[in-house]
Design a protein around this motif. Structure first.
Motif, PDB file in Angstrom:
ATOM      1  N   ARG A   1       0.826  -1.202   0.000  1.00 33.42           N
ATOM      2  CA  ARG A   1       0.000   0.000   0.000  1.00 33.42           C
ATOM      3  C   ARG A   1       0.862   1.256   0.000  1.00 33.42           C
ATOM      4  N   LYS A   2       0.291   2.303  -0.562  1.00 37.96           N
ATOM      5  CA  LYS A   2       0.986   3.578  -0.587  1.00 37.96           C
ATOM      6  C   LYS A   2       0.902   4.228   0.784  1.00 37.96           C
ATOM      7  N   ILE A   3       1.608   5.327   0.978  1.00 41.83           N
ATOM      8  CA  ILE A   3       1.586   6.035   2.255  1.00 41.83           C
ATOM      9  C   ILE A   3       0.197   6.618   2.523  1.00 41.83           C
ATOM     10  N   THR A   4      -0.551   6.853   1.439  1.00 45.99           N
ATOM     11  CA  THR A   4      -1.908   7.392   1.583  1.00 45.99           C
ATOM     12  C   THR A   4      -2.936   6.318   1.879  1.00 45.99           C
TER      13      THR A   4
END
Length: 122
Positions: free
Chosen positions: A5-8
């Protein structure tokens, strides 16, 4: 951080699916037993013959430089994993007991249709 997953919090997605040449094939296991071979179509429309099981090997004697066909009696040890020797798996580097004596497998039976070995001094 969650894996993939991305940081967002958004997901990473693959942009394309795997090509035919990127796909993995089934694991090839060469066991001690009656000789069985299988032929595959590989890249470039070529053919590859692999070994599934075998009880004979082409053994080279270092003293007289002669190759003879010998019967495999047992797998003594394997450098990769000792449990593979217990299962009588034939791999490169495995030490096998043959009719002329102990020998080390010098080729990869999973890639070729036969087994080559060299006698070792005891």
């Amino acid at each position: 951080m969650n894996y993939g997953r991305k940081i967002t919090g958004g997901k990473y997605r693959k942009q394309s699916k795997k090509k035919f040449y990127e796909k993995h094939s089934q694991e090839r296991i060469v066991a001690l037993g009656e000789t069985k071979r299988k032929t595959f179509r590989v890249r470039g429309n070529n053919k590859k013959t692999i070994l599934l099981s075998s009880n004979t090997a082409n053994v080279l004697s270092p003293e007289n430089k002669k190759v003879q066909k010998a019967e495999i009696k047992n797998v003594i040890e394997t450098p990769q994993n000792r449990f593979l020797a217990r299962q009588n798996r034939l791999l490169k580097g495995a030490i096998i007991e043959t009719s002329p004596g102990k020998a080390r497998i010098t080729n990869r039976p999973t890639q070729e249709g036969q087994i080559y070995a060299v006698l070792i001094k005891e």
